[in-house]
Design a protein around this motif. Structure first.
Motif, mmCIF file in Angstrom:
data_model
loop_
_atom_site.group_PDB
_atom_site.id
_atom_site.type_symbol
_atom_site.label_atom_id
_atom_site.label_comp_id
_atom_site.label_asym_id
_atom_site.label_seq_id
_atom_site.Cartn_x
_atom_site.Cartn_y
_atom_site.Cartn_z
ATOM 1 N N ASP A 25 2.852 0.507 14.766
ATOM 2 C CA ASP A 25 2.195 0.525 13.831
ATOM 3 C C ASP A 25 1.151 -0.692 13.756
ATOM 4 O O ASP A 25 0.030 -0.946 13.730
ATOM 5 N N LEU A 26 2.034 -2.011 13.847
ATOM 6 C CA LEU A 26 1.576 -3.147 13.934
ATOM 7 C C LEU A 26 0.309 -3.457 15.151
ATOM 8 O O LEU A 26 -0.475 -3.861 15.113
ATOM 9 N N TYR A 27 0.834 -2.924 16.223
ATOM 10 C CA TYR A 27 0.333 -2.897 17.435
ATOM 11 C C TYR A 27 -1.114 -2.237 17.239
ATOM 12 O O TYR A 27 -2.363 -2.800 17.759
ATOM 13 N N LEU A 31 -4.902 -3.627 17.335
ATOM 14 C CA LEU A 31 -5.839 -2.778 18.271
ATOM 15 C C LEU A 31 -7.087 -2.500 17.364
ATOM 16 O O LEU A 31 -8.010 -2.987 18.068
ATOM 17 N N ASP A 32 -7.076 -1.757 16.543
ATOM 18 C CA ASP A 32 -8.210 -1.389 15.427
ATOM 19 C C ASP A 32 -9.076 -2.451 15.058
ATOM 20 O O ASP A 32 -10.334 -2.632 15.264
ATOM 21 N N SER A 33 -8.325 -3.746 14.812
ATOM 22 C CA SER A 33 -8.983 -4.964 14.243
ATOM 23 C C SER A 33 -9.869 -5.365 15.491
ATOM 24 O O SER A 33 -10.808 -5.969 15.526
ATOM 25 N N LYS A 39 -16.793 -4.545 18.186
ATOM 26 C CA LYS A 39 -18.313 -3.933 17.847
ATOM 27 C C LYS A 39 -19.320 -4.774 17.090
ATOM 28 O O LYS A 39 -20.275 -4.919 17.438
ATOM 29 N N ASP A 40 -18.512 -5.646 16.269
ATOM 30 C CA ASP A 40 -19.440 -6.614 15.499
ATOM 31 C C ASP A 40 -20.269 -7.519 16.378
ATOM 32 O O ASP A 40 -21.217 -8.021 16.237
ATOM 33 N N ALA A 41 -19.274 -7.984 17.441
ATOM 34 C CA ALA A 41 -19.854 -9.056 18.240
ATOM 35 C C ALA A 41 -21.083 -8.455 19.208
ATOM 36 O O ALA A 41 -21.862 -8.827 19.641
ATOM 37 N N GLU A 42 -20.773 -7.224 19.539
ATOM 38 C CA GLU A 42 -21.611 -6.511 20.328
ATOM 39 C C GLU A 42 -22.991 -6.380 19.517
ATOM 40 O O GLU A 42 -24.156 -6.436 20.160
ATOM 41 N N LYS A 43 -22.734 -6.145 18.218
ATOM 42 C CA LYS A 43 -24.113 -5.831 17.355
ATOM 43 C C LYS A 43 -24.804 -7.414 17.320
ATOM 44 O O LYS A 43 -26.055 -7.214 17.184
#
Length: 61
Positions: A25-27, A31-33, A39-43
């Motif tokens: 779950d932590l992994y 990974l989601d984070s 995605k934010d960096a790409e934007k």
């Protein structure tokens, strides 16, 4: 089901310990984070490139 030699075979059920489940779950949270940050960096990168191209096209480079 998995099929081998024409005969269906039941897939074994994987059972995790509570520690393994917590670690998984932590992994997955990490990974989601990571993917959200990517995605934010790409934007941001697209915005920077867009602004740069606008400057080039308007002659304000």
């Amino acid at each position: 089901m998995i099929q081998t030699s024409g005969q269906p075979v039941a897939k074994p059920i994987l059972t995790l310990t509570k520690d393994q489940e917590a670690l998984l779950d932590l992994y997955l949270q990490n990974l989601d984070s990571f993917l959200e940050n990517l995605k934010d960096a790409e934007k941001i990168q697209v915005e920077i490139e867009t602004l740069h191209l606008k400057k080039i096209l308007t002659g304000h480079a």
